[in-house]
Design a protein around this motif. Structure first.
Motif, PDB file in Angstrom:
ATOM      1  N   PRO A 110      -4.448   1.008  -9.888  1.00 54.80           N
ATOM      2  CA  PRO A 110      -4.432   2.439 -10.197  1.00 54.80           C
ATOM      3  C   PRO A 110      -5.856   2.981 -10.252  1.00 54.80           C
ATOM      4  O   PRO A 110      -6.762   2.339 -10.775  1.00 54.80           O
ATOM      5  CB  PRO A 110      -3.766   2.494 -11.577  1.00 54.80           C
ATOM      6  CG  PRO A 110      -2.960   1.238 -11.654  1.00 54.80           C
ATOM      7  CD  PRO A 110      -3.739   0.214 -10.872  1.00 54.80           C
ATOM      8  N   GLY A 111      -6.049   4.149  -9.670  1.00 51.76           N
ATOM      9  CA  GLY A 111      -7.366   4.758  -9.643  1.00 51.76           C
ATOM     10  C   GLY A 111      -8.202   4.368  -8.437  1.00 51.76           C
ATOM     11  O   GLY A 111      -9.240   4.956  -8.171  1.00 51.76           O
ATOM     12  N   ALA A 112      -7.753   3.350  -7.680  1.00 51.99           N
ATOM     13  CA  ALA A 112      -8.472   2.954  -6.470  1.00 51.99           C
ATOM     14  C   ALA A 112      -8.284   4.038  -5.409  1.00 51.99           C
ATOM     15  O   ALA A 112      -7.348   4.821  -5.458  1.00 51.99           O
ATOM     16  CB  ALA A 112      -7.946   1.615  -5.954  1.00 51.99           C
ATOM     17  N   THR A 113      -9.157   4.072  -4.444  1.00 49.51           N
ATOM     18  CA  THR A 113      -9.058   5.038  -3.353  1.00 49.51           C
ATOM     19  C   THR A 113      -8.209   4.442  -2.240  1.00 49.51           C
ATOM     20  O   THR A 113      -8.500   3.366  -1.740  1.00 49.51           O
ATOM     21  CB  THR A 113     -10.464   5.383  -2.817  1.00 49.51           C
ATOM     22  OG1 THR A 113     -11.214   5.971  -3.875  1.00 49.51           O
ATOM     23  CG2 THR A 113     -10.386   6.356  -1.665  1.00 49.51           C
ATOM     24  N   ILE A 114      -7.147   5.160  -1.872  1.00 47.86           N
ATOM     25  CA  ILE A 114      -6.284   4.689  -0.791  1.00 47.86           C
ATOM     26  C   ILE A 114      -6.680   5.314   0.543  1.00 47.86           C
ATOM     27  O   ILE A 114      -6.570   4.698   1.587  1.00 47.86           O
ATOM     28  CB  ILE A 114      -4.798   4.960  -1.093  1.00 47.86           C
ATOM     29  CG1 ILE A 114      -3.928   4.217  -0.088  1.00 47.86           C
ATOM     30  CG2 ILE A 114      -4.476   6.443  -1.123  1.00 47.86           C
ATOM     31  CD1 ILE A 114      -2.483   4.102  -0.503  1.00 47.86           C
ATOM     32  N   LEU A 115      -7.172   6.552   0.502  1.00 46.70           N
ATOM     33  CA  LEU A 115      -7.560   7.263   1.713  1.00 46.70           C
ATOM     34  C   LEU A 115      -8.885   7.950   1.467  1.00 46.70           C
ATOM     35  O   LEU A 115      -9.084   8.557   0.409  1.00 46.70           O
ATOM     36  CB  LEU A 115      -6.499   8.298   2.091  1.00 46.70           C
ATOM     37  CG  LEU A 115      -6.804   9.151   3.307  1.00 46.70           C
ATOM     38  CD1 LEU A 115      -6.669   8.327   4.587  1.00 46.70           C
ATOM     39  CD2 LEU A 115      -5.917  10.362   3.358  1.00 46.70           C
ATOM     40  N   GLU A 116      -9.774   7.849   2.438  1.00 46.58           N
ATOM     41  CA  GLU A 116     -11.082   8.489   2.292  1.00 46.58           C
ATOM     42  C   GLU A 116     -11.537   9.007   3.648  1.00 46.58           C
ATOM     43  O   GLU A 116     -11.324   8.363   4.674  1.00 46.58           O
ATOM     44  CB  GLU A 116     -12.090   7.471   1.768  1.00 46.58           C
ATOM     45  CG  GLU A 116     -13.463   8.025   1.525  1.00 46.58           C
ATOM     46  CD  GLU A 116     -14.413   7.020   0.919  1.00 46.58           C
ATOM     47  OE1 GLU A 116     -15.530   7.430   0.588  1.00 46.58           O
ATOM     48  OE2 GLU A 116     -14.066   5.826   0.787  1.00 46.58           O
ATOM     49  N   ILE A 172     -13.691  13.356   1.435  1.00 43.37           N
ATOM     50  CA  ILE A 172     -12.737  13.395   0.329  1.00 43.37           C
ATOM     51  C   ILE A 172     -12.251  11.981   0.047  1.00 43.37           C
ATOM     52  O   ILE A 172     -12.131  11.169   0.964  1.00 43.37           O
ATOM     53  CB  ILE A 172     -11.540  14.336   0.652  1.00 43.37           C
ATOM     54  CG1 ILE A 172     -10.627  14.509  -0.556  1.00 43.37           C
ATOM     55  CG2 ILE A 172     -10.782  13.871   1.864  1.00 43.37           C
ATOM     56  CD1 ILE A 172      -9.555  15.562  -0.371  1.00 43.37           C
ATOM     57  N   ALA A 173     -11.995  11.699  -1.215  1.00 45.40           N
ATOM     58  CA  ALA A 173     -11.407  10.417  -1.613  1.00 45.40           C
ATOM     59  C   ALA A 173     -10.088  10.717  -2.314  1.00 45.40           C
ATOM     60  O   ALA A 173     -10.050  11.502  -3.265  1.00 45.40           O
ATOM     61  CB  ALA A 173     -12.349   9.660  -2.544  1.00 45.40           C
ATOM     62  N   VAL A 174      -9.010  10.111  -1.833  1.00 45.67           N
ATOM     63  CA  VAL A 174      -7.675  10.317  -2.396  1.00 45.67           C
ATOM     64  C   VAL A 174      -7.299   9.062  -3.170  1.00 45.67           C
ATOM     65  O   VAL A 174      -7.198   7.979  -2.589  1.00 45.67           O
ATOM     66  CB  VAL A 174      -6.640  10.589  -1.277  1.00 45.67           C
ATOM     67  CG1 VAL A 174      -5.250  10.737  -1.865  1.00 45.67           C
ATOM     68  CG2 VAL A 174      -7.040  11.820  -0.477  1.00 45.67           C
ATOM     69  N   PRO A 175      -7.093   9.198  -4.487  1.00 43.98           N
ATOM     70  CA  PRO A 175      -6.744   8.016  -5.283  1.00 43.98           C
ATOM     71  C   PRO A 175      -5.302   7.576  -5.053  1.00 43.98           C
ATOM     72  O   PRO A 175      -4.429   8.392  -4.770  1.00 43.98           O
ATOM     73  CB  PRO A 175      -6.953   8.479  -6.722  1.00 43.98           C
ATOM     74  CG  PRO A 175      -6.842   9.968  -6.685  1.00 43.98           C
ATOM     75  CD  PRO A 175      -7.247  10.391  -5.307  1.00 43.98           C
ATOM     76  N   VAL A 230     -12.461   7.966   8.861  1.00 41.70           N
ATOM     77  CA  VAL A 230     -11.214   8.069   8.114  1.00 41.70           C
ATOM     78  C   VAL A 230     -10.852   6.642   7.729  1.00 41.70           C
ATOM     79  O   VAL A 230     -10.640   5.797   8.595  1.00 41.70           O
ATOM     80  CB  VAL A 230     -10.077   8.709   8.941  1.00 41.70           C
ATOM     81  CG1 VAL A 230      -8.800   8.769   8.124  1.00 41.70           C
ATOM     82  CG2 VAL A 230     -10.467  10.096   9.438  1.00 41.70           C
ATOM     83  N   LEU A 231     -10.814   6.377   6.434  1.00 42.58           N
ATOM     84  CA  LEU A 231     -10.545   5.026   5.938  1.00 42.58           C
ATOM     85  C   LEU A 231      -9.216   4.991   5.200  1.00 42.58           C
ATOM     86  O   LEU A 231      -8.965   5.817   4.318  1.00 42.58           O
ATOM     87  CB  LEU A 231     -11.658   4.578   4.994  1.00 42.58           C
ATOM     88  CG  LEU A 231     -13.083   4.662   5.557  1.00 42.58           C
ATOM     89  CD1 LEU A 231     -14.097   4.391   4.461  1.00 42.58           C
ATOM     90  CD2 LEU A 231     -13.254   3.699   6.701  1.00 42.58           C
ATOM     91  N   LEU A 232      -8.365   4.040   5.549  1.00 43.25           N
ATOM     92  CA  LEU A 232      -7.102   3.799   4.855  1.00 43.25           C
ATOM     93  C   LEU A 232      -7.200   2.407   4.257  1.00 43.25           C
ATOM     94  O   LEU A 232      -7.403   1.431   4.991  1.00 43.25           O
ATOM     95  CB  LEU A 232      -5.921   3.885   5.826  1.00 43.25           C
ATOM     96  CG  LEU A 232      -4.551   3.567   5.235  1.00 43.25           C
ATOM     97  CD1 LEU A 232      -4.175   4.608   4.182  1.00 43.25           C
ATOM     98  CD2 LEU A 232      -3.500   3.501   6.324  1.00 43.25           C
ATOM     99  N   ASP A 233      -7.109   2.312   2.957  1.00 45.28           N
ATOM    100  CA  ASP A 233      -7.283   1.024   2.270  1.00 45.28           C
ATOM    101  C   ASP A 233      -8.610   0.375   2.667  1.00 45.28           C
ATOM    102  O   ASP A 233      -8.700  -0.836   2.829  1.00 45.28           O
ATOM    103  CB  ASP A 233      -6.132   0.056   2.577  1.00 45.28           C
ATOM    104  CG  ASP A 233      -4.789   0.535   2.058  1.00 45.28           C
ATOM    105  OD1 ASP A 233      -4.772   1.299   1.069  1.00 45.28           O
ATOM    106  OD2 ASP A 233      -3.766   0.142   2.634  1.00 45.28           O
ATOM    107  N   GLY A 234      -9.628   1.192   2.910  1.00 39.82           N
ATOM    108  CA  GLY A 234     -10.948   0.689   3.264  1.00 39.82           C
ATOM    109  C   GLY A 234     -11.142   0.363   4.731  1.00 39.82           C
ATOM    110  O   GLY A 234     -12.234  -0.009   5.142  1.00 39.82           O
ATOM    111  N   GLU A 235     -10.097   0.493   5.550  1.00 38.90           N
ATOM    112  CA  GLU A 235     -10.182   0.198   6.984  1.00 38.90           C
ATOM    113  C   GLU A 235     -10.329   1.484   7.776  1.00 38.90           C
ATOM    114  O   GLU A 235      -9.624   2.465   7.520  1.00 38.90           O
ATOM    115  CB  GLU A 235      -8.917  -0.504   7.474  1.00 38.90           C
ATOM    116  CG  GLU A 235      -8.708  -1.902   6.978  1.00 38.90           C
ATOM    117  CD  GLU A 235      -7.466  -2.511   7.611  1.00 38.90           C
ATOM    118  OE1 GLU A 235      -7.584  -3.058   8.729  1.00 38.90           O
ATOM    119  OE2 GLU A 235      -6.392  -2.409   6.990  1.00 38.90           O
ATOM    120  N   ASP A 236     -11.200   1.470   8.768  1.00 43.24           N
ATOM    121  CA  ASP A 236     -11.382   2.616   9.647  1.00 43.24           C
ATOM    122  C   ASP A 236     -10.132   2.781  10.504  1.00 43.24           C
ATOM    123  O   ASP A 236      -9.785   1.877  11.278  1.00 43.24           O
ATOM    124  CB  ASP A 236     -12.607   2.399  10.526  1.00 43.24           C
ATOM    125  CG  ASP A 236     -12.901   3.558  11.462  1.00 43.24           C
ATOM    126  OD1 ASP A 236     -12.144   4.550  11.475  1.00 43.24           O
ATOM    127  OD2 ASP A 236     -13.903   3.466  12.188  1.00 43.24           O
TER     128      ASP A 236
END
Length: 98
Positions: free
Chosen positions: A8-14, A33-36, A74-80
């Motif tokens: 919880p609180g981690a960024t899932i999308l950035e 933007i960072a989406v938690p 665009v990063l999803l779970d830290g992956e481009d």
């Protein structure tokens, strides 16, 4: 293909310095933007401000449009997402447009 379980609180999308447009005209201009994870996030704005273009960049639908360009990350779970197979990516990201 499932993503990792995030705390919880981690960024899932950035997004980092996302710029996107058509025919050399930018519609989305330098969006970071960072989406938690575990939160509902809404994208709102007036007609024509780039909401749909922004959302299309997240699951790589924007690149399907003629004369479209996109820069930034665009990063999803830290992956481009631009390094992922777009078909597998779209299985992980659902989009509902008006």
């Amino acid at each position: 293909m499932e993503g990792p379980v995030l705390a919880p609180g981690a960024t899932i999308l950035e997004t980092r310095h996302l710029i996107a447009g058509f025919d050399g005209k930018d519609v989305v201009k330098d969006i970071s933007i960072a989406v938690p994870t575990g939160r509902i996030t809404a994208i709102m704005g007036p007609s024509g401000c780039g909401k749909t273009t922004f959302m299309r960049c997240i699951n790589r639908m924007h690149e399907l449009a003629a004369n479209a360009q996109v820069t930034g990350e665009v990063l999803l779970d830290g992956e481009d997402v631009y390094g992922l197979n777009p078909i597998l990516l779209r299985r992980r990201i659902g989009m509902v447009f008006q």
